[in-house]
Design a protein around this motif. Structure first.
Motif, PDB file in Angstrom:
ATOM      1  N   ASP A  49       1.376  10.448   8.923  1.00 41.94           N
ATOM      2  CA  ASP A  49       0.357  10.151   8.050  1.00 41.94           C
ATOM      3  C   ASP A  49      -0.429   9.172   8.754  1.00 41.94           C
ATOM      4  O   ASP A  49      -1.584   8.669   8.103  1.00 41.94           O
ATOM      5  CB  ASP A  49       1.080   9.655   6.602  1.00 41.94           C
ATOM      6  CG  ASP A  49       1.764   8.157   7.009  1.00 41.94           C
ATOM      7  OD1 ASP A  49       1.695   7.587   8.114  1.00 41.94           O
ATOM      8  OD2 ASP A  49       2.474   8.042   5.734  1.00 41.94           O
ATOM      9  N   ILE A  78      -0.668   5.944   3.398  1.00 42.06           N
ATOM     10  CA  ILE A  78       0.293   5.364   4.623  1.00 42.06           C
ATOM     11  C   ILE A  78       1.670   5.001   3.940  1.00 42.06           C
ATOM     12  O   ILE A  78       1.702   4.472   2.751  1.00 42.06           O
ATOM     13  CB  ILE A  78      -0.293   4.199   5.149  1.00 42.06           C
ATOM     14  CG1 ILE A  78      -1.041   4.390   6.201  1.00 42.06           C
ATOM     15  CG2 ILE A  78       0.705   2.825   5.676  1.00 42.06           C
ATOM     16  CD1 ILE A  78      -1.209   3.471   7.454  1.00 42.06           C
ATOM     17  N   SER A 128      -0.408  16.079  11.685  1.00 40.64           N
ATOM     18  CA  SER A 128      -0.536  16.045  10.237  1.00 40.64           C
ATOM     19  C   SER A 128       0.293  17.247   9.461  1.00 40.64           C
ATOM     20  O   SER A 128       1.011  16.774   8.589  1.00 40.64           O
ATOM     21  CB  SER A 128      -2.151  16.042   9.853  1.00 40.64           C
ATOM     22  OG  SER A 128      -2.462  16.080   8.659  1.00 40.64           O
ATOM     23  N   LYS A 134      -4.178  10.645   3.909  1.00 39.29           N
ATOM     24  CA  LYS A 134      -2.529  10.614   3.394  1.00 39.29           C
ATOM     25  C   LYS A 134      -2.340   8.987   2.994  1.00 39.29           C
ATOM     26  O   LYS A 134      -2.635   8.172   3.891  1.00 39.29           O
ATOM     27  CB  LYS A 134      -1.739  11.106   4.283  1.00 39.29           C
ATOM     28  CG  LYS A 134      -1.957  12.441   4.681  1.00 39.29           C
ATOM     29  CD  LYS A 134      -0.655  12.964   5.490  1.00 39.29           C
ATOM     30  CE  LYS A 134      -0.936  14.271   5.826  1.00 39.29           C
ATOM     31  NZ  LYS A 134       0.083  14.902   6.943  1.00 39.29           N
ATOM     32  N   TYR A 167       9.647   2.226   6.503  1.00 39.16           N
ATOM     33  CA  TYR A 167       8.550   3.259   7.072  1.00 39.16           C
ATOM     34  C   TYR A 167       8.696   3.663   8.567  1.00 39.16           C
ATOM     35  O   TYR A 167       8.443   2.927   9.318  1.00 39.16           O
ATOM     36  CB  TYR A 167       6.956   2.709   6.675  1.00 39.16           C
ATOM     37  CG  TYR A 167       5.844   3.612   7.291  1.00 39.16           C
ATOM     38  CD1 TYR A 167       5.864   4.823   7.331  1.00 39.16           C
ATOM     39  CD2 TYR A 167       4.812   2.526   7.859  1.00 39.16           C
ATOM     40  CE1 TYR A 167       4.546   5.510   7.643  1.00 39.16           C
ATOM     41  CE2 TYR A 167       3.503   3.210   8.394  1.00 39.16           C
ATOM     42  CZ  TYR A 167       3.694   4.933   8.212  1.00 39.16           C
ATOM     43  OH  TYR A 167       2.333   5.427   8.273  1.00 39.16           O
ATOM     44  N   LYS A 173      -6.879  13.985   8.068  1.00 38.87           N
ATOM     45  CA  LYS A 173      -6.191  13.126   6.869  1.00 38.87           C
ATOM     46  C   LYS A 173      -5.220  12.183   7.392  1.00 38.87           C
ATOM     47  O   LYS A 173      -4.030  11.458   6.639  1.00 38.87           O
ATOM     48  CB  LYS A 173      -5.502  13.943   5.633  1.00 38.87           C
ATOM     49  CG  LYS A 173      -6.263  15.034   5.330  1.00 38.87           C
ATOM     50  CD  LYS A 173      -5.801  15.667   3.863  1.00 38.87           C
ATOM     51  CE  LYS A 173      -6.394  17.133   3.254  1.00 38.87           C
ATOM     52  NZ  LYS A 173      -7.736  16.313   2.853  1.00 38.87           N
ATOM     53  N   LEU A 174      -5.294  11.553   8.717  1.00 35.95           N
ATOM     54  CA  LEU A 174      -4.661  10.654   9.164  1.00 35.95           C
ATOM     55  C   LEU A 174      -5.101   9.442   9.239  1.00 35.95           C
ATOM     56  O   LEU A 174      -6.638   9.247   9.676  1.00 35.95           O
ATOM     57  CB  LEU A 174      -4.155  11.005  10.724  1.00 35.95           C
ATOM     58  CG  LEU A 174      -3.325  12.234  10.910  1.00 35.95           C
ATOM     59  CD1 LEU A 174      -2.890  12.534  12.356  1.00 35.95           C
ATOM     60  CD2 LEU A 174      -2.093  12.184   9.900  1.00 35.95           C
ATOM     61  N   SER A 175      -4.532   8.151   8.838  1.00 34.74           N
ATOM     62  CA  SER A 175      -5.002   6.987   9.305  1.00 34.74           C
ATOM     63  C   SER A 175      -4.847   6.427  10.571  1.00 34.74           C
ATOM     64  O   SER A 175      -3.889   7.102  11.288  1.00 34.74           O
ATOM     65  CB  SER A 175      -4.341   5.900   8.552  1.00 34.74           C
ATOM     66  OG  SER A 175      -4.547   6.172   7.006  1.00 34.74           O
ATOM     67  N   ASN A 211       9.924  12.993   4.097  1.00 37.62           N
ATOM     68  CA  ASN A 211       8.766  13.396   3.197  1.00 37.62           C
ATOM     69  C   ASN A 211       9.220  13.976   1.859  1.00 37.62           C
ATOM     70  O   ASN A 211       8.438  13.609   0.626  1.00 37.62           O
ATOM     71  CB  ASN A 211       7.511  13.881   3.646  1.00 37.62           C
ATOM     72  CG  ASN A 211       6.919  13.165   5.028  1.00 37.62           C
ATOM     73  OD1 ASN A 211       7.491  12.191   5.501  1.00 37.62           O
ATOM     74  ND2 ASN A 211       6.266  13.816   5.757  1.00 37.62           N
ATOM     75  N   SER A 258       3.507   7.848   2.933  1.00 37.22           N
ATOM     76  CA  SER A 258       3.838   8.590   2.246  1.00 37.22           C
ATOM     77  C   SER A 258       4.720   9.567   3.149  1.00 37.22           C
ATOM     78  O   SER A 258       5.422  10.694   3.112  1.00 37.22           O
ATOM     79  CB  SER A 258       2.740   9.459   1.588  1.00 37.22           C
ATOM     80  OG  SER A 258       1.751   9.651   2.573  1.00 37.22           O
ATOM     81  N   GLY A 259       4.394   9.474   4.752  1.00 37.19           N
ATOM     82  CA  GLY A 259       4.784  10.284   5.672  1.00 37.19           C
ATOM     83  C   GLY A 259       5.513   9.370   6.855  1.00 37.19           C
ATOM     84  O   GLY A 259       6.252   8.470   6.348  1.00 37.19           O
TER      85      GLY A 259
END
Length: 468
Positions: free
Chosen positions: A94, A58, A89, A56, A356, A151-153, A381, A60-61
């Motif tokens: 994100d 970074i 997630s 995702k 953020y 899908k997480l950083s 979100n 965006s969530g």
């Protein structure tokens, strides 16, 4: 504590370095221009980074701080977090921010902020243990892989102001004994007095911390070992371990160009811990470092507002109001948990406003209502976009609106009083039925042709309004 000091791991540490290496993950450098400005974070991400299609974007969530001070010792923390990343997630997280992951002076009992060997993630028998407080290197790599699959950083906590655990040696610059002789078992980044302050080339930087040996970032060798060389700390974290971004600890202790150079060399989202409640100072630092900062100005104004029972304080200056693309907002973290009253109101504030937002592990998993937090994450979100206008404040009430960007925007109503409140406000919507997306009110009023409407909010609570 798990017993991991087995003979096999002592004899074969190099083999374990080769097991389970993560595929390199590159964080996206530029979020889509179709996204709202508050999630673009363009200036916080290196121009060298490219989009990692499976992660995702970074911003965006919401970021999860995936630890707290003194998490249980025993080497199970990486496994604990690994079991939660998919649920996080699914809820709209994100990225996850992990504690300092490498071996520190206090070994299996350290939270990692006294770094010794940047390349020992729980593999070498030194500082009294093989594993770190959080687990083994293999368990960390499994966690990072699972986070990427979700899908997480994964954000690494980087402590490069100071080191700990070295042996004593004489520093010929001041003829004093200092704990600056570092010979870690990884065999990487051996250090001596030349790498710390004072040395023949540089006397000091902007600050020391706790009496620890203070790294000298002006020394070219230190720059090479930390971020420039192919096997530098930064590139090893990114390319071998699989980290996607950086949280820099105690950035007051060194000049902002250090973070800027690191980010320009290796890329990835970056945020600094510049502990200062002055929004202007934070804005200056982010401009110099060209990365994000935790919005301590917002934190202290929320403390004044919710614990001080004066929501007028939310009118005051904050980093997100100056530059939302570089503001990482938070309510609690591993060092600060001073907003005791109205903590859900504080989360309602950061999850509906620009910047953020970060959620603290214990607030999410232990202390607060997870269902309500998930609802606010969804609102952040999906509904909260565009610029912000404050519509009304007094000691007990705060109302603002987000003007929307590829969505309709929202109206946020915070109430710190002991009774229900109602108020007429001007929205962006004419002749439109709206609803409270928190479920705290069952009203579904229709805005007038002039866009005015009456909304309500329960006592000590909040409501968030948008078209139905």
């Amino acid at each position: 504590m798990k017993i991991r000091e087995r003979l096999l791991k002592f004899i074969l540490p190099i083999c374990l370095l080769l097991i389970g290496c993560s595929t390199e993950k590159l964080l996206d450098d530029q979020l889509s221009k179709e996204q709202s400005p508050d999630v673009q974070l363009l200036k916080s991400v290196s121009s060298k980074a490219v989009t990692a299609s499976n992660l995702k974007p970074i911003g965006s969530g919401v970021m999860m701080q995936a630890f707290y001070w003194d998490v249980p010792a025993g080497g199970n923390w990486w496994n604990t977090i690994e079991g939660k990343v998919q649920d996080w997630s699914n809820a709209g997280i994100d990225a996850i921010w992990l504690p300092p992951a490498s071996k520190a002076q206090n070994g299996a009992f350290s939270m990692g902020y006294d770094p010794f060997d940047y390349f020992d993630f729980g593999q070498y028998n030194q500082m009294g243990s093989i594993e770190t407080r959080f687990g083994s290197e293999d368990e960390l790599k499994t966690l990072i892989a699972s986070a990427h699959n979700a899908k997480l950083s994964v954000i690494a906590d980087i402590v490069i102001n100071h080191n700990s655990g070295g042996q004593s040696e004489i520093n010929p610059v001041n003829n004093q004994s200092n704990w600056t002789k570092f010979t870690p078992l990884s065999g990487k980044f051996n250090r001596d007095y030349n790498d710390f302050h004072p040395n023949h080339n540089h006397g000091n930087d902007t600050g020391v911390f706790g009496g620890f040996p203070d790294l000298c970032h002006h020394q070219v060798r230190v720059q090479n070992e930390l971020w420039k060389n192919p096997e530098s700390v930064a590139k090893y974290y990114k390319n071998t371990m699989g980290f996607d971004g950086w949280r820099f600890d105690y950035v007051k202790g060194f000049e902002p160009w250090v973070v800027k150079d690191w980010k320009n060399e290796v890329g990835g989202f970056a945020v600094g811990e510049y502990w200062d409640g002055n929004a202007g100072t934070l804005d200056w630092w982010t401009g110099q470092a060209e990365v994000s900062a935790f919005d301590f100005a917002c934190y202290y104004r929320m403390k004044d507002a919710f614990d001080g029972n004066n929501l007028n304080k939310l009118n005051d200056d904050m980093l997100w109001k100056r530059n939302s693309t570089r503001a990482v907002t938070f309510v609690s973290n591993h060092d600060t948990n001073e907003i005791y009253h109205g903590k859900m109101l504080a989360y309602a504030y950061i999850l509906t406003h620009e910047g953020y937002p970060t959620i603290f592990y214990r607030d999410y998993e232990e202390w607060l209502n997870k269902e309500r937090l998930n609802n606010l994450i969804w609102i952040h979100n999906n509904l909260a976009g565009g610029s912000t206008n404050i519509l009304y404040t007094d000691n007990d009430e705060y109302i603002s609106k987000r003007n929307g960007h590829n969505n309709s925007g929202i109206v946020v109503y915070l109430n710190n009083a002991d009774s229900w409140q109602e108020r007429w406000i001007e929205t962006n919507w004419s002749n439109t039925k709206i609803k409270d997306y928190t479920g705290h009110s069952n009203w579904e009023p229709i805005t007038q042709a002039g866009r005015w409407v009456k909304i309500q909010v329960p006592p000590k609570s909040y409501s968030v309004w948008a078209p139905k």
